[in-house]
Design a protein around this motif. Sequence first.
Motif, short mmCIF file in Angstrom:
data_model
loop_
_atom_site.label_atom_id
_atom_site.label_comp_id
_atom_site.label_asym_id
_atom_site.label_seq_id
_atom_site.Cartn_x
_atom_site.Cartn_y
_atom_site.Cartn_z
N LEU A 288 -0.75 4.28 5.67
CA LEU A 288 -0.84 3.22 6.67
C LEU A 288 0.01 3.55 7.89
CD1 LEU A 288 -0.74 0.02 4.41
CD2 LEU A 288 -2.71 0.99 5.61
N ALA A 289 -0.51 3.20 9.05
CA ALA A 289 0.16 3.55 10.30
C ALA A 289 1.42 2.72 10.55
CB ALA A 289 -0.82 3.39 11.46
N HIS A 295 4.94 -2.31 3.78
CA HIS A 295 5.86 -3.14 3.01
C HIS A 295 5.20 -4.45 2.57
CE1 HIS A 295 9.31 -0.91 5.25
NE2 HIS A 295 8.92 -0.27 4.17
N LEU A 296 4.38 -5.03 3.43
CA LEU A 296 3.71 -6.28 3.06
C LEU A 296 2.68 -6.06 1.96
CD1 LEU A 296 3.23 -8.00 6.54
CD2 LEU A 296 4.74 -8.70 4.69
N VAL A 297 1.98 -4.94 2.00
CA VAL A 297 1.00 -4.63 0.95
C VAL A 297 1.71 -4.46 -0.39
CG1 VAL A 297 -0.57 -2.84 0.07
CG2 VAL A 297 -0.77 -3.65 2.44
N ILE A 298 2.82 -3.73 -0.39
CA ILE A 298 3.57 -3.54 -1.63
C ILE A 298 4.08 -4.87 -2.16
CG2 ILE A 298 5.66 -2.51 -2.61
CD1 ILE A 298 5.24 -0.15 -0.68
N ALA A 299 4.58 -5.73 -1.25
CA ALA A 299 5.06 -7.05 -1.66
C ALA A 299 3.91 -7.88 -2.24
CB ALA A 299 5.69 -7.78 -0.47
N MET A 329 -6.50 -5.43 -8.12
CA MET A 329 -6.03 -4.19 -7.51
C MET A 329 -7.17 -3.49 -6.77
SD MET A 329 -2.78 -4.08 -8.21
CE MET A 329 -2.79 -5.89 -8.14
N PHE A 330 -8.36 -3.48 -7.37
CA PHE A 330 -9.52 -2.86 -6.73
C PHE A 330 -9.85 -3.57 -5.41
CE2 PHE A 330 -11.32 -1.99 -11.28
CZ PHE A 330 -10.33 -1.07 -11.50
N LEU A 331 -9.78 -4.90 -5.42
CA LEU A 331 -10.10 -5.68 -4.23
C LEU A 331 -9.09 -5.42 -3.11
CD1 LEU A 331 -11.01 -9.03 -6.01
CD2 LEU A 331 -12.62 -7.45 -4.94
N VAL A 332 -7.81 -5.38 -3.48
CA VAL A 332 -6.78 -5.12 -2.47
C VAL A 332 -6.91 -3.70 -1.93
CG1 VAL A 332 -4.29 -5.00 -2.04
CG2 VAL A 332 -5.21 -6.82 -3.49
N LEU A 333 -7.32 -2.76 -2.78
CA LEU A 333 -7.56 -1.38 -2.31
C LEU A 333 -8.53 -1.39 -1.14
CD1 LEU A 333 -8.19 1.74 -4.52
CD2 LEU A 333 -9.74 1.21 -2.65
N HIS A 334 -9.61 -2.14 -1.28
CA HIS A 334 -10.60 -2.22 -0.20
C HIS A 334 -9.99 -2.86 1.05
CE1 HIS A 334 -14.50 -0.89 -1.88
NE2 HIS A 334 -13.95 -1.21 -3.03
N ALA A 335 -9.18 -3.89 0.85
CA ALA A 335 -8.54 -4.54 2.00
C ALA A 335 -7.60 -3.57 2.72
CB ALA A 335 -7.80 -5.79 1.54
N VAL A 336 -6.83 -2.81 1.96
CA VAL A 336 -5.90 -1.84 2.56
C VAL A 336 -6.65 -0.79 3.35
CG1 VAL A 336 -4.24 0.00 1.99
CG2 VAL A 336 -4.10 -2.21 0.82
N LYS A 337 -7.80 -0.38 2.87
CA LYS A 337 -8.60 0.63 3.58
C LYS A 337 -9.02 0.14 4.96
CE LYS A 337 -11.17 4.33 4.11
NZ LYS A 337 -10.55 5.64 4.44
N MET A 338 -9.05 -1.17 5.16
CA MET A 338 -9.45 -1.75 6.45
C MET A 338 -8.32 -1.76 7.47
SD MET A 338 -11.74 -4.96 5.07
CE MET A 338 -13.03 -4.72 3.84
N PRO A 340 -5.25 -0.08 9.86
CA PRO A 340 -5.10 1.19 10.58
C PRO A 340 -4.27 2.20 9.79
CG PRO A 340 -4.63 -0.68 12.02
CD PRO A 340 -4.74 -1.23 10.64
N ALA A 341 -4.74 3.44 9.74
CA ALA A 341 -4.05 4.49 8.99
C ALA A 341 -3.57 5.57 9.93
CB ALA A 341 -4.98 5.08 7.93
N ALA A 342 -2.45 6.20 9.58
CA ALA A 342 -1.91 7.29 10.39
C ALA A 342 -2.64 8.60 10.12
CB ALA A 342 -0.42 7.45 10.10
#
Length: 374
Positions: A288-289, A295-299, A329-338, A340-342
């Motif tokens: 993640l960029a 940190h929010l995703v991990i929390a 976890m699978f659902l959040v994975l998709h959300a994280v993919k949305m 911005p990534a570095a």
Amino acid sequence: MTAGILKNPWRLLLAINVAVVIGVFIHKVRLPPYVPYIHLLVDYHFGFIKRALIGAIVALFTDKVPVWLVFAIAGAMWLATLGLYARLFQKTFGFTARTLPLFVFIAGSPFFLKNFMHTLGHFDIYGCAFALVLLLMPARSLLFVAAAAVFSAILVLIHHIHLLMYVPTIITIVVIRHYLTHGITRTNVAFGLVALLGVSVLFFAAQFLGTMPIPQADFLAYLKSRMADPSRENLLQFAYIWYQPLSKEISDTWSWLPHNSLGLPVFALLIWLHTPLWRYFADLVHALASDLHRHLVIAALIGISLAYLVMFAMVFDYSRWISNWAVCMFLVLHAVKMLPAARETPPIPAEDQKTNLFGLFVTLIPRVGIVRPF
């Protein structure tokens, strides 16, 4: 040709998953739908009570409820969830040879669609379906936050345990897709807090004010009047759950804890078999960029997991809770993919022998279960 399949078996594993799902369905329809059927009979005839929304909707269309309706409604919901997830995967990753291992690990996981088939008629899948809709719909305005609040309220009315089971994941999706992507303002934060408060109040109303107000014998008589085949009284044996206080549920859970805890090593093994998927998920988070996003995703992942820990202490359907935790976890994975990534995250390797073995084991396990493993 055989060597090629062994080297890159993912199309074959996908076909095996389809066969396994069909087998699980055939097995499921041969079992009595004790809990799912009674949920179609209970409605708001005696006032506001917990776990009655689905039955109330059914009551709008029919006075007599046949047993096959359990499988018709649940089967349609399962197919809708499959379609929603296929559309989400296509939108997020696309269907290519490079993404096929990821699809097999998620869609073919014994935690996900195969276990939803085994728990056909239970309420878990509704939370997953609503979360999938939120991952697919536009998230640019407060209408998205309002939709999430409405979905959460519906889930609490279906079963109040959704406040722990899928509402935390829905909150995570809202934060990632709306607040982190489109900005935080005083207005949208206030709107979100009011929505969260409203859902929480509804939960406490269902938990503490939604008990059945009539004697259990009268309740059973009413349920029997709604059955298409009143001779199948054995399907009413779980009517006591509308009278059981929270203290009794917790007491039963802790009394069974030593026995049910024997399944924890099996759950750990099943989670470990998804190692390539968890490694990919961790790489997505690390890529993640924004440090704040990371940190929010991990929390959020910790928060979702803590909610499931509370469920473990309250209700002993451990196989379902572990399975739905994995789905979250699978659902959040998709959300994280949305977000911005570095940098680009390398996909799960399609021709790695160890990964192929993990994929094979995940594919061959038909489901996890409801209370104890398998």
